[in-house]
Scaffold this active site. Structure first.
Site, mmCIF file in Angstrom:
data_model
loop_
_atom_site.group_PDB
_atom_site.id
_atom_site.type_symbol
_atom_site.label_atom_id
_atom_site.label_comp_id
_atom_site.label_asym_id
_atom_site.label_seq_id
_atom_site.Cartn_x
_atom_site.Cartn_y
_atom_site.Cartn_z
ATOM 1 N N ASP A 1 0.849 -1.191 0.000
ATOM 2 C CA ASP A 1 0.000 0.000 0.000
ATOM 3 C C ASP A 1 0.883 1.238 0.000
ATOM 4 O O ASP A 1 2.067 1.179 0.315
ATOM 5 C CB ASP A 1 -0.920 0.005 1.227
ATOM 6 C CG ASP A 1 -1.876 1.195 1.188
ATOM 7 O OD1 ASP A 1 -2.521 1.399 0.142
ATOM 8 O OD2 ASP A 1 -1.960 1.945 2.175
ATOM 9 N N SER A 2 0.269 2.356 -0.333
ATOM 10 C CA SER A 2 0.988 3.628 -0.312
ATOM 11 C C SER A 2 1.374 4.026 1.117
ATOM 12 O O SER A 2 2.280 4.823 1.309
ATOM 13 C CB SER A 2 0.114 4.713 -0.930
ATOM 14 O OG SER A 2 -1.122 4.772 -0.246
ATOM 15 N N CYS B 1 -3.773 -1.019 -2.300
ATOM 16 C CA CYS B 1 -4.021 0.374 -2.673
ATOM 17 C C CYS B 1 -4.847 0.436 -3.957
ATOM 18 O O CYS B 1 -4.462 -0.138 -4.979
ATOM 19 C CB CYS B 1 -2.667 1.056 -2.871
ATOM 20 S SG CYS B 1 -2.772 2.771 -3.354
ATOM 21 N N ASN B 2 -5.948 1.129 -3.894
ATOM 22 C CA ASN B 2 -6.807 1.250 -5.085
ATOM 23 C C ASN B 2 -6.116 2.046 -6.193
ATOM 24 O O ASN B 2 -6.314 1.770 -7.370
ATOM 25 C CB ASN B 2 -8.119 1.934 -4.727
ATOM 26 C CG ASN B 2 -9.075 0.994 -4.030
ATOM 27 O OD1 ASN B 2 -9.945 0.417 -4.640
ATOM 28 N ND2 ASN B 2 -8.898 0.833 -2.734
ATOM 29 N N GLU C 1 -6.495 9.742 8.538
ATOM 30 C CA GLU C 1 -5.126 9.736 9.086
ATOM 31 C C GLU C 1 -5.098 10.399 10.463
ATOM 32 O O GLU C 1 -4.302 10.030 11.320
ATOM 33 C CB GLU C 1 -4.167 10.489 8.148
ATOM 34 C CG GLU C 1 -4.056 9.880 6.765
ATOM 35 C CD GLU C 1 -2.871 8.940 6.601
ATOM 36 O OE1 GLU C 1 -1.908 9.084 7.354
ATOM 37 O OE2 GLU C 1 -2.936 8.058 5.720
ATOM 38 N N CYS D 1 -11.022 3.049 -1.679
ATOM 39 C CA CYS D 1 -9.804 3.639 -1.125
ATOM 40 C C CYS D 1 -9.538 2.920 0.189
ATOM 41 O O CYS D 1 -10.484 2.675 0.953
ATOM 42 C CB CYS D 1 -10.013 5.139 -0.887
ATOM 43 S SG CYS D 1 -8.673 5.910 0.027
ATOM 44 N N THR D 2 -8.275 2.587 0.416
ATOM 45 C CA THR D 2 -7.929 1.815 1.618
ATOM 46 C C THR D 2 -8.415 2.454 2.913
ATOM 47 O O THR D 2 -8.668 1.759 3.894
ATOM 48 C CB THR D 2 -6.390 1.702 1.735
ATOM 49 O OG1 THR D 2 -5.832 2.991 1.540
ATOM 50 C CG2 THR D 2 -5.836 0.711 0.754
ATOM 51 N N HIS D 3 -8.496 3.788 2.923
ATOM 52 C CA HIS D 3 -8.830 4.490 4.159
ATOM 53 C C HIS D 3 -10.324 4.457 4.501
ATOM 54 O O HIS D 3 -10.702 4.628 5.653
ATOM 55 C CB HIS D 3 -8.406 5.959 4.051
ATOM 56 C CG HIS D 3 -6.932 6.160 4.136
ATOM 57 N ND1 HIS D 3 -6.051 5.500 3.320
ATOM 58 C CD2 HIS D 3 -6.187 6.948 4.945
ATOM 59 C CE1 HIS D 3 -4.821 5.872 3.624
ATOM 60 N NE2 HIS D 3 -4.878 6.756 4.601
HETATM 61 N N1 DGL Z 1 -4.009 3.788 -0.488
HETATM 62 C C1 DGL Z 1 -4.627 4.805 -1.285
HETATM 63 C C2 DGL Z 1 -5.740 4.181 -2.133
HETATM 64 O O1 DGL Z 1 -6.374 3.222 -1.756
HETATM 65 C C3 DGL Z 1 -5.185 5.937 -0.441
HETATM 66 C C4 DGL Z 1 -4.128 6.848 0.129
HETATM 67 C C5 DGL Z 1 -3.271 7.489 -0.933
HETATM 68 O O2 DGL Z 1 -3.739 8.418 -1.623
HETATM 69 O O3 DGL Z 1 -2.138 7.048 -1.076
HETATM 70 O O4 DGL Z 1 -5.984 4.664 -3.213
#
Ligand code: DGL
Length: 249
Positions: free
Chosen positions: A7-8, A70-71, A150, A180-182
């Protein structure tokens, strides 16, 4: 059976949580690119480059599959990753779409996709949903949700005001893809805003997908988790301790 989860940043832990709960793997190697998060505001080429660098990291481990939690990575880099990986690679977009398809017989169901700007601009969810016959789709990039999560503001005034800001013009959808992961961390608040919508969460979707498409039906007694980050791994571990409620090595 070992998986690498990429993931990012810390957000992919929401996917790890589901994988751990379902005991699909004996070990998960997690890498969060915390030094370069967020990816969702970056362009396609940068996301592909960062993803290929993460792939090099995972080549140091004997993994069976790399899962891009990560999407934004799933939207742009899966083809490149698959071309270069000595193991299987899965993103979360196709799993999310197939999870929705299994839950909706009605092709006219209204679907709201929530994702980062990168994910929404890629139109990957939309394209795949169209392929499966769904056409009643709205896409939205509520960028402020990421920093709110966050900050740990999973409920309360700030989140409610922000949801109103993004959602006020929308008709209540039948399905919401948390692209989105969040966003699973604020699923409860989103569900309260749209109480009749069915929420699709990448973590649950990937578990179903691995079972059905990759035949990952074996269950392990427990899943060991190893956490790596490109910056401040202690913060990642602290977040994991809270989100996964787990003791980590
Ligand atoms: N992990 C990212 C996603 O799922 C969200 C956070 C980011 O922008 O890096 O797209």
């Amino acid at each position: 059976m070992r998986a690498g989860v990429f993931d990012s940043g810390v957000g992919g832990l929401t996917v790890v949580k589901s994988l751990k709960e379902h005991k699909l793997f004996s070990e998960i190697i997690y890498f969060g690119d915390t030094a370069r998060v967020p990816y969702g505001v970056k362009d396609k080429n940068t996301i592909i480059r960062y993803s290929l660098e993460a792939l090099e990291f995972f080549k140091n481990f004997d993994i069976d599959i790399m899962i891009a939690a990560c999407n934004s990575v799933s939207a742009y880099a899966i083809t490149e990753l698959r071309k270069n990986a000595p193991f299987k690679v899965s993103g979360v977009i196709e799993p999310g779409v197939l999870a929705l398809k299994r839950r909706s017989a009605d092709k006219n169901a209204s679907i709201l996709i929530l994702g980062t700007r990168a994910t929404i601009e890629s139109r990957r969810y939309e394209t795949l949903l169209h392929k499966h016959g769904f056409n009643n789709i709205t896409s939205l990039a509520p960028s402020l949700f990421v920093p709110i999560v966050e900050e740990g503001l999973f409920e309360g005034k700030v989140l409610e005001t922000t949801m109103k800001h993004y959602f006020k013009e929308l008709e209540a959808p039948d399905f919401i893809i948390l692209g989105c992961t969040h966003f699973p961390l604020i699923a409860k608040a989103i569900g309260n805003y749209f109480p009749n919508a069915v929420l699709i969460h990448s973590g649950e979707a990937i578990v179903e997908y691995l079972e059905k498409e990759y035949d990952y039906t074996r269950r392990f007694e427990e899943t060991h988790l190893k956490l790596f980050a490109s910056e401040n791994p202690d913060r990642l571990k602290a977040t994991a301790n809270i989100w996964l409620n787990d003791t980590l090595q």
